[in-house]
Design a protein around this motif. Structure first.
Motif, PDB file in Angstrom:
ATOM      1  N   GLY A 183       0.852  -1.553   0.205  1.00 28.20           N
ATOM      2  CA  GLY A 183       0.605   0.380   0.129  1.00 28.20           C
ATOM      3  C   GLY A 183       0.925   1.022   0.150  1.00 28.20           C
ATOM      4  O   GLY A 183       2.189   1.140  -0.492  1.00 28.20           O
ATOM      5  N   VAL A 184       0.353   2.140  -0.097  1.00 27.41           N
ATOM      6  CA  VAL A 184       1.143   3.551  -0.338  1.00 27.41           C
ATOM      7  C   VAL A 184       1.504   4.250   1.396  1.00 27.41           C
ATOM      8  O   VAL A 184       2.295   4.504   1.183  1.00 27.41           O
ATOM      9  CB  VAL A 184      -0.311   4.905  -0.311  1.00 27.41           C
ATOM     10  CG1 VAL A 184      -0.428   4.296  -2.011  1.00 27.41           C
ATOM     11  CG2 VAL A 184      -1.378   5.224   0.815  1.00 27.41           C
ATOM     12  N   LEU A 185       1.460   3.564   2.485  1.00 27.48           N
ATOM     13  CA  LEU A 185       2.517   4.437   3.599  1.00 27.48           C
ATOM     14  C   LEU A 185       3.275   3.068   3.826  1.00 27.48           C
ATOM     15  O   LEU A 185       4.303   2.980   4.592  1.00 27.48           O
ATOM     16  CB  LEU A 185       1.322   4.145   4.941  1.00 27.48           C
ATOM     17  CG  LEU A 185      -0.070   4.874   4.845  1.00 27.48           C
ATOM     18  CD1 LEU A 185      -1.183   4.217   5.651  1.00 27.48           C
ATOM     19  CD2 LEU A 185       0.461   6.108   4.489  1.00 27.48           C
ATOM     20  N   VAL A 186       3.481   2.208   2.776  1.00 27.91           N
ATOM     21  CA  VAL A 186       4.362   0.979   3.041  1.00 27.91           C
ATOM     22  C   VAL A 186       6.239   1.909   2.108  1.00 27.91           C
ATOM     23  O   VAL A 186       5.471   2.328   0.980  1.00 27.91           O
ATOM     24  CB  VAL A 186       4.610  -0.233   1.997  1.00 27.91           C
ATOM     25  CG1 VAL A 186       5.769  -0.936   2.343  1.00 27.91           C
ATOM     26  CG2 VAL A 186       3.395  -0.632   2.480  1.00 27.91           C
ATOM     27  N   SER A 187       7.217   1.407   3.251  1.00 24.90           N
ATOM     28  CA  SER A 187       8.319   2.065   2.322  1.00 24.90           C
ATOM     29  C   SER A 187       9.064   2.006   1.288  1.00 24.90           C
ATOM     30  O   SER A 187       8.575   0.114   0.862  1.00 24.90           O
ATOM     31  CB  SER A 187       9.171   2.488   4.220  1.00 24.90           C
ATOM     32  OG  SER A 187       9.613   1.248   4.453  1.00 24.90           O
ATOM     33  N   SER A 188       9.593   2.252   0.538  1.00 22.13           N
ATOM     34  CA  SER A 188      10.516   1.695  -0.423  1.00 22.13           C
ATOM     35  C   SER A 188      10.964   0.954  -0.577  1.00 22.13           C
ATOM     36  O   SER A 188      11.081  -0.514  -1.150  1.00 22.13           O
ATOM     37  CB  SER A 188      10.858   2.946  -1.515  1.00 22.13           C
ATOM     38  OG  SER A 188      11.502   1.913  -2.742  1.00 22.13           O
ATOM     39  N   ALA A 189      11.782   0.866   1.121  1.00 22.33           N
ATOM     40  CA  ALA A 189      12.949  -0.299   1.458  1.00 22.33           C
ATOM     41  C   ALA A 189      12.029  -2.181   1.673  1.00 22.33           C
ATOM     42  O   ALA A 189      12.212  -2.626   0.633  1.00 22.33           O
ATOM     43  CB  ALA A 189      13.371  -0.030   2.376  1.00 22.33           C
ATOM     44  N   VAL A 190      10.471  -1.496   2.202  1.00 17.85           N
ATOM     45  CA  VAL A 190       9.821  -3.097   2.326  1.00 17.85           C
ATOM     46  C   VAL A 190       9.405  -3.286   0.892  1.00 17.85           C
ATOM     47  O   VAL A 190       9.404  -4.509   0.825  1.00 17.85           O
ATOM     48  CB  VAL A 190       9.030  -2.732   3.191  1.00 17.85           C
ATOM     49  CG1 VAL A 190       8.259  -3.511   3.485  1.00 17.85           C
ATOM     50  CG2 VAL A 190       9.743  -2.670   4.691  1.00 17.85           C
ATOM     51  N   VAL A 191       8.651  -2.893   0.458  1.00 22.55           N
ATOM     52  CA  VAL A 191       8.431  -3.101  -1.315  1.00 22.55           C
ATOM     53  C   VAL A 191       9.444  -3.637  -1.627  1.00 22.55           C
ATOM     54  O   VAL A 191       8.729  -4.302  -2.613  1.00 22.55           O
ATOM     55  CB  VAL A 191       8.206  -1.591  -2.043  1.00 22.55           C
ATOM     56  CG1 VAL A 191       7.787  -2.004  -3.133  1.00 22.55           C
ATOM     57  CG2 VAL A 191       6.392  -0.694  -1.015  1.00 22.55           C
ATOM     58  N   GLU A 192      10.264  -3.043  -1.490  1.00 16.10           N
ATOM     59  CA  GLU A 192      11.579  -4.065  -2.970  1.00 16.10           C
ATOM     60  C   GLU A 192      12.100  -5.075  -2.046  1.00 16.10           C
ATOM     61  O   GLU A 192      12.411  -5.758  -2.574  1.00 16.10           O
ATOM     62  CB  GLU A 192      12.645  -2.785  -2.424  1.00 16.10           C
ATOM     63  CG  GLU A 192      12.706  -2.165  -3.091  1.00 16.10           C
ATOM     64  CD  GLU A 192      12.279  -1.550  -5.102  1.00 16.10           C
ATOM     65  OE1 GLU A 192      13.060  -2.053  -6.113  1.00 16.10           O
ATOM     66  OE2 GLU A 192      11.476  -0.253  -4.665  1.00 16.10           O
TER      67      GLU A 192
END
Ligand SMILES: NC(=O)c1ccc[n+]([C@@H]2O[C@H](COP(=O)([O-])OP(=O)(O)OC[C@H]3O[C@@H](n4cnc5c(N)ncnc54)[C@H](OP(=O)(O)O)[C@@H]3O)[C@@H](O)[C@H]2O)c1
Length: 245
Positions: free
Chosen positions: A124-133
């Motif tokens: 979702g939109v509240l997740v940091s890029s580091a966690v998405v990657e």
């Protein structure tokens, strides 16, 4: 009664947290405790769950030396795989709040000898890029395809914060349908990163109705890609700072 409807549901649950002797909960990857908990779950439900997730393995491996951490993660996963083979659950997966230490352990180890069918991580939109990657890297390392990846916690636990009344996520959608920021955020949780399902907590039936409607909103993929790349750039260290005298 929900109990009567249980056979109708696709049921998932998690194991990894246990009552501690001090009265709090503690995390453990001990294979015997995991197996016992899965047996108790099937007994309590009166049916086997479809998926049992190993809950937040990073809680027990974060501090670990790589080899030991790899061994305990492997043994825990083998316990879940063994439970599935014994018919205590139909399948198993890994659920992680922050995948980075798990990725680290797998990259420095020998991969995993057993393969989960499912992976759950934040989206979702509240997740940091580091966690998405990190979640995408973990899915690749485990070989879990998009439809078997589940996003979770799309509102980071609550929609009561004032910004949910004002944030404008419409530029990331391509739709004429009326929608609230919460509905837009729910739809975008399927895209950031791409997942097949989203686990959301709902007590109010009208909220559930809205979320089901929100899954029909169309996404502007170009804008979502742009949003992701902006998040990625924001996270990178500012190399210009290194050039300053
Ligand atoms: N691995 C972990 O450490 C971890 C931690 C947290 C969560 N999770 C997983 O993520 C799942 C859900 O995440 P979460 O519990 O953190 O919360 P969440 O799903 O991000 O947010 C739940 C909140 O959103 C509200 N909501 C839902 N639909 C809404 C709507 N249409 N309009 C307005 N408000 C709406 C709910 O209100 P109402 O209740 O009033 O409907 C509830 O207060 C959990 O079930 C769990 O599987 C995992």
């Amino acid at each position: 009664m929900a109990g009567d409807l249980l056979p109708e549901f696709f049921l998932s649950t998690k194991v990894g947290f246990f009552p501690s002797p001090t009265g709090y909960t503690e995390h453990s990857l001990d294979p015997i405790r995991l197996r016992t908990a899965i047996e108790a779950t099937a007994d309590t439900l009166g049916r086997i769950p479809d998926i049992v997730f190993l809950h937040n393995p990073e809680r027990s491996i974060r501090q670990g030396e790589h080899r030991a951490a790899h061994d305990s993660l492997t043994e825990a996963c083998e316990a879940l795989q063994g439970a599935a083979r014994a018919g205590l659950c139909a399948g198993w997966g890994i659920s992680t709040w922050d995948p980075r230490s798990v990725v680290n352990v797998l990259c420095h180890g020998r991969g995993l000898a057993v393969s989960p069918s499912h992976l759950m991580h934040r989206s979702g939109v509240l997740v940091s890029s580091a966690v998405v990657e990190g979640s995408e890297t973990l899915a690749d390392l485990l070989g879990v395809a998009r439809e078997r990846r589940w996003g979770m916690s799309p509102f980071a636990g609550s929609t009561r914060a004032p910004f949910w009344d004002t944030v404008n996520l419409s530029p990331l959608l391509s739709t004429q349908r009326q929608h609230s920021p919460v509905e837009a955020a729910f739809r975008l949780a399927y895209e950031l990163p791409k997942v097949g399902r989203v686990a959301v907590s709902v007590n109010d039936p009208s909220h559930l109705r809205e979320l089901v409607e929100a899954t029909r909103l169309s996404v502007d993929r170009t804008m979502v890609d742009r949003y992701r790349s902006l998040l990625r750039d924001r996270q990178r260290p500012d190399h210009r700072a290194l050039l300053r005298p």
